[in-house]
Enzyme design. Sequence first.
Site, mmCIF file in Angstrom:
data_model
loop_
_atom_site.group_PDB
_atom_site.id
_atom_site.type_symbol
_atom_site.label_atom_id
_atom_site.label_comp_id
_atom_site.label_asym_id
_atom_site.label_seq_id
_atom_site.Cartn_x
_atom_site.Cartn_y
_atom_site.Cartn_z
ATOM 1 N N HIS A 160 0.844 -1.195 0.000
ATOM 2 C CA HIS A 160 0.000 0.000 0.000
ATOM 3 C C HIS A 160 0.877 1.241 0.000
ATOM 4 O O HIS A 160 2.097 1.160 0.179
ATOM 5 C CB HIS A 160 -0.981 -0.014 1.178
ATOM 6 C CG HIS A 160 -0.358 0.096 2.541
ATOM 7 N ND1 HIS A 160 0.517 -0.843 3.053
ATOM 8 C CD2 HIS A 160 -0.484 1.042 3.517
ATOM 9 C CE1 HIS A 160 0.883 -0.482 4.277
ATOM 10 N NE2 HIS A 160 0.300 0.671 4.581
ATOM 11 N N ASP A 192 5.940 4.309 4.862
ATOM 12 C CA ASP A 192 6.828 3.311 5.489
ATOM 13 C C ASP A 192 6.828 1.985 4.730
ATOM 14 O O ASP A 192 7.533 1.051 5.117
ATOM 15 C CB ASP A 192 6.489 3.119 6.975
ATOM 16 C CG ASP A 192 5.029 2.783 7.224
ATOM 17 O OD1 ASP A 192 4.168 3.150 6.399
ATOM 18 O OD2 ASP A 192 4.734 2.124 8.250
ATOM 19 N N HIS A 230 -7.331 -1.761 5.593
ATOM 20 C CA HIS A 230 -6.484 -0.713 6.160
ATOM 21 C C HIS A 230 -7.058 0.650 5.760
ATOM 22 O O HIS A 230 -8.078 0.729 5.098
ATOM 23 C CB HIS A 230 -5.043 -0.916 5.669
ATOM 24 C CG HIS A 230 -4.024 -0.122 6.444
ATOM 25 N ND1 HIS A 230 -4.038 -0.019 7.810
ATOM 26 C CD2 HIS A 230 -2.948 0.600 6.021
ATOM 27 C CE1 HIS A 230 -3.019 0.736 8.195
ATOM 28 N NE2 HIS A 230 -2.343 1.135 7.139
ATOM 29 N N ASP A 284 -0.385 -3.784 5.925
ATOM 30 C CA ASP A 284 -0.992 -3.502 7.221
ATOM 31 C C ASP A 284 -2.479 -3.842 7.154
ATOM 32 O O ASP A 284 -3.122 -3.634 6.125
ATOM 33 C CB ASP A 284 -0.860 -2.021 7.551
ATOM 34 C CG ASP A 284 0.582 -1.559 7.677
ATOM 35 O OD1 ASP A 284 1.503 -2.377 7.618
ATOM 36 O OD2 ASP A 284 0.790 -0.341 7.809
#
Lengths: 302, 302
Positions: B60, B64, B140, B210
């Site tokens: 995504h 990070d 997410h 995530d």
Amino acid sequence: MKLTILGCYSATPRTDTNPTSQVLEINNHMFLIDCGEGTQVELRRNKIKFARIKHIFISHLHGDHFFGLVGLISTFRLLTRETELHIYCPKGLKEVITLQMKLADSWTNYQLIFHELTSTESELIFEDDKVQVFTIPLDHRVYTNGFLFKEKAGDRHLDMDAVLNANINVAYYRKLKQGYDVVNEDGVLIDNNKVTTDPNPPKSYAFCSDTAYNEAIIPIIKGVDVLYHESTFLDQHASLAPKTKHSTAKEAATIAKKAKVKTLVLGHFSTRYDNLNDFKSEAQTVFESVELADDGKTFNFD
Amino acid sequence: MKLTILGCYSATPRTDTNPTSQVLEINNHMFLIDCGEGTQVELRRNKIKFARIKHIFISHLHGDHFFGLVGLISTFRLLTRETELHIYCPKGLKEVITLQMKLADSWTNYQLIFHELTSTESELIFEDDKVQVFTIPLDHRVYTNGFLFKEKAGDRHLDMDAVLNANINVAYYRKLKQGYDVVNEDGVLIDNNKVTTDPNPPKSYAFCSDTAYNEAIIPIIKGVDVLYHESTFLDQHASLAPKTKHSTAKEAATIAKKAKVKTLVLGHFSTRYDNLNDFKSEAQTVFESVELADDGKTFNFD
């Protein structure tokens, strides 16, 4: 005036060397100059407080000079920064950053102000009561600016013994610092020079990276205290310098000599060389006062 | 099957921790999964040859997980890579990368192929004769996919003593490996099972980061050998998990248990915690076979 080198190598980051980034501390400002990948970690390693960085200067849009910026902006956001941040950079960078913020649906909670540059003439891009910053148009493969940081002349220093002897009211001290003659308690005009001494000489720093040998910058950087000039190559690869629009150590030294600067700091070394001392010795055949940048090195120019 | 963790911490890179990136070695492929800032340096530190990376999977577009990609692509170019590079990523990343290449006037000399993803259903995105890769739609704050890597069943192994005893011509060995019965030199049909043994069981790996706790992924990852599942939080911050669409260690373990995976690897730790062992102990109250990711750690799953 203090300079901290976060990275001073060209092209790609490696385990032991970083691409270009440095912090100039001048008159209580902390200016970040260029921001290669990994800059935010090097800021942490060098214990430089993120909150003190309010102005970032990006020379050009090759990756080794700005790929770390989007991450730094994002980290400031995650750390809930509130202070505004000014970015001085070539046109185009604002679009790169905002596109990534849009895709991440993550906008900064602080004000992010881009000052996009397009001029090919030197121009004043920042000024307050203590410091001025000018661009230094450079000759590279893409639109590139160096940056000239100039302290303004500070206040004159009071010679307190002389001031007290001259019986001057404290209300006039500020005028004295500004260089005015003042009238004392007895109605006598006091010559400023008799009760004050000269201010500290204003410091100046010129950052010139990346660039081919370019004498057009000499009038702009004339007489600066410190010139950081790129020296990607040694003499043995001098033929690569004009092709890639970089400089050799000797070319950097020639600019330093012709511009009558006080100290030359060499950086932006190609990672092909193992021994940086060769840069210093080649430069010193032309100009004596040469320092080598190195990642994590701090220069104190006071 | 070998997994090397380059970075397994959430949010911002620090001097001692890296954002998400990992390398999965499976059936002679080397897949790079996510690419936070600093990934190229971690690849160097872990002595992973750049040339072996041909496929990069980006979950995504939070920084990070991808801020290191543009630098890696650029470094491949500087190292004069010629092999094509495939990027599997959410729609939008191609624009981010090409905009920066345009501004730098620096185009790759190798073919750079983006496979931009938009589906919210699991889909097959890579397949060759040895491996398949499927997306795992995650829950997410922005569009996010995990990735399921599945080895295909390999060849049967020849039992050479039995093969020679059965007097089978070497021309039939390939058919035997593929599971066929073959006719021997004497015209007799030989039962494949008599002269071969089962292939190695195919391995599978699921990367899920995530994501909030999301039972919808269970049918997709059912029975995998290894599940890497994010566990940003410990129980004490469980209330933050649904708000930020992340998971706790216990939630990751619950998914592992319900999906009957063999081993759970926890990662994407919030940098607020000093002791990672708490993640393991909390997860093990739900599911026994738990490993902790750590930067630079390699897991061998053969």
